[in-house]
Enzyme design. Structure first.
Site, short mmCIF file in Angstrom:
data_model
loop_
_atom_site.label_atom_id
_atom_site.label_comp_id
_atom_site.label_asym_id
_atom_site.label_seq_id
_atom_site.Cartn_x
_atom_site.Cartn_y
_atom_site.Cartn_z
CE LYS A 75 1.51 16.26 -1.14
NZ LYS A 75 1.81 15.33 -2.22
CG HIS A 78 -0.42 7.86 -5.44
ND1 HIS A 78 0.16 8.66 -6.41
CD2 HIS A 78 -1.46 8.58 -4.93
CE1 HIS A 78 -0.50 9.81 -6.47
NE2 HIS A 78 -1.48 9.79 -5.59
CG ASP A 107 -5.76 10.02 -4.46
OD1 ASP A 107 -4.54 9.89 -4.57
OD2 ASP A 107 -6.40 10.94 -5.00
#
Length: 354
Positions: A213, A232, A234
């Protein structure tokens, strides 16, 4: 998707204030500072930088010292800057030039590679869609595609321009896959397992997927109100990150946000949820986020090493479980773990209204 919904288009339109859907909730705003000032700070904990040149040294003591440091980083932080990782600098430079070259094209040109998340076509050029419950958006566009194993790649989605994109990215994928094997071996030994065990548990050479990404964070007129990527962890086994030496990554460590320094010729490596689960929490999957700024475009290249979605049950390995350390995670497939995280996030949003 119309190009008007791209963050790059918004950023270059000359706006002085950002639309409300990009503004973070009030309780988050108090922790968002100027990333350039944050990066200069030397007090407090710093993300470990680990030289892995001697990871396979003939000298047992030298090799063990290197491996112990890596293991310690995985236990205490779950993130580290790897130096002397063995991937040639010129190859990394080619990958960066090619990725930047893709984003330097017009939005119209990039739209030819647009993904369509609604229909399940997740590979390609995209921007985050609003989570309906919160309507929150992140200040980034991205390009996402599978880069390894070679037989699972969808070449029609790979950019034709720049011409070196495919050769550079393919070679980098191959080299990174080799590095992943080395890291997984060391982490296996760190858990008291046979060397190849973790690699096998995450799918081995045939099934472990490397998804790249490329995150493109345009300049932001109000960086103190936005995030490039919200907090967040992973879901991967391992994540490897390159960047264009513009700071932005922050890690949540011991109750505070710690800014990653820009270390030349390093690769940032995260332990992901998959290894945290397999190790029964011994290895950490750390909460992290990305800040933006008004002076420089930031680009990062994240490669997520993910187990196959359905074929493997993720659960603490029997060797990591005991009476005093019962399993901390229920058995789930990778896909179930992903859905669980999305569901939890939606639930939290509905409960808190954020």
């Amino acid at each position: 998707m119309a190009s008007t919904s791209r963050v790059e288009t918004l950023a270059s339109s000359g706006i002085l204030s950002i639309p409300k859907e990009y503004v973070r909730p009030q309780e988050e705003l108090t922790s968002i500072g100027n990333i350039f000032e944050e990066e200069k700070k030397d007090e407090g904990p710093q993300i470990p930088t680990i030289d892995i040149k001697e990871i396979d040294s003939e000298d047992k003591d030298v090799r063990e010292k290197c491996r112990e440091e890596l293991n310690k980083g995985a236990i205490e932080w779950g993130v580290m800057q790897l130096t002397n990782h063995g991937i040639p600098e010129d190859l990394i430079e080619r990958v960066k030039v090619a990725g930047q070259g893709f984003f330097d094209q017009t939005v119209e040109e990039k739209e030819k590679y647009a993904n369509d998340q609604g229909s399940g076509k997740i590979q390609g050029y995209g921007s985050k869609l609003a989570n309906n419950a919160s309507g929150q958006l992140e200040w980034e566009d991205y390009f996402f595609h599978l880069i390894f194993p070679e037989d699972k790649r969808v070449m029609s989605i790979w950019p034709n321009t720049p011409h070196d994109y495919t050769p550079a990215t393919s070679e980098y994928a191959k080299q990174l896959r080799g590095l992943a094997t080395k890291i997984l071996s060391v982490l296996s030994l760190g858990l008291g397992l046979e060397e190849g065990r973790l690699e096998k548990e995450v799918g081995g050479m045939e099934e472990l997927l490397l998804q790249m990404k490329i995150n493109y964070y345009p300049k932001c007129p109000q960086p103190e109100l936005a995030l490039g990527v919200e907090a967040h962890t992973d879901i991967s086994a391992l994540t490897f990150i390159l960047h264009n030496m513009v700071p932005g990554l922050q890690l949540f460590y011991e109750g505070k946000w710690v800014t990653a320094k820009c270390v030349p010729n390093s690769i940032i490596m995260h332990i992901g949820d998959t290894l945290e689960i397999l190790s029964n929490g011994k290895y950490k999957s750390i909460l992290h986020r990305g800040l933006v700024n008004k002076e420089k475009v930031r680009i990062s290249w994240a490669v997520f090493c993910e187990p196959p979605k359905e074929k493997i049950i993720l659960q603490p390995l029997p060797e990591t479980v005991s009476e005093s350390e019962p399993p901390k995670f229920p058995p789930r497939t990778f896909d179930q773990h992903l859905q669980h995280k999305l569901f939890r996030k939606a639930q939290d949003t509905l409960v808190t209204g954020k």
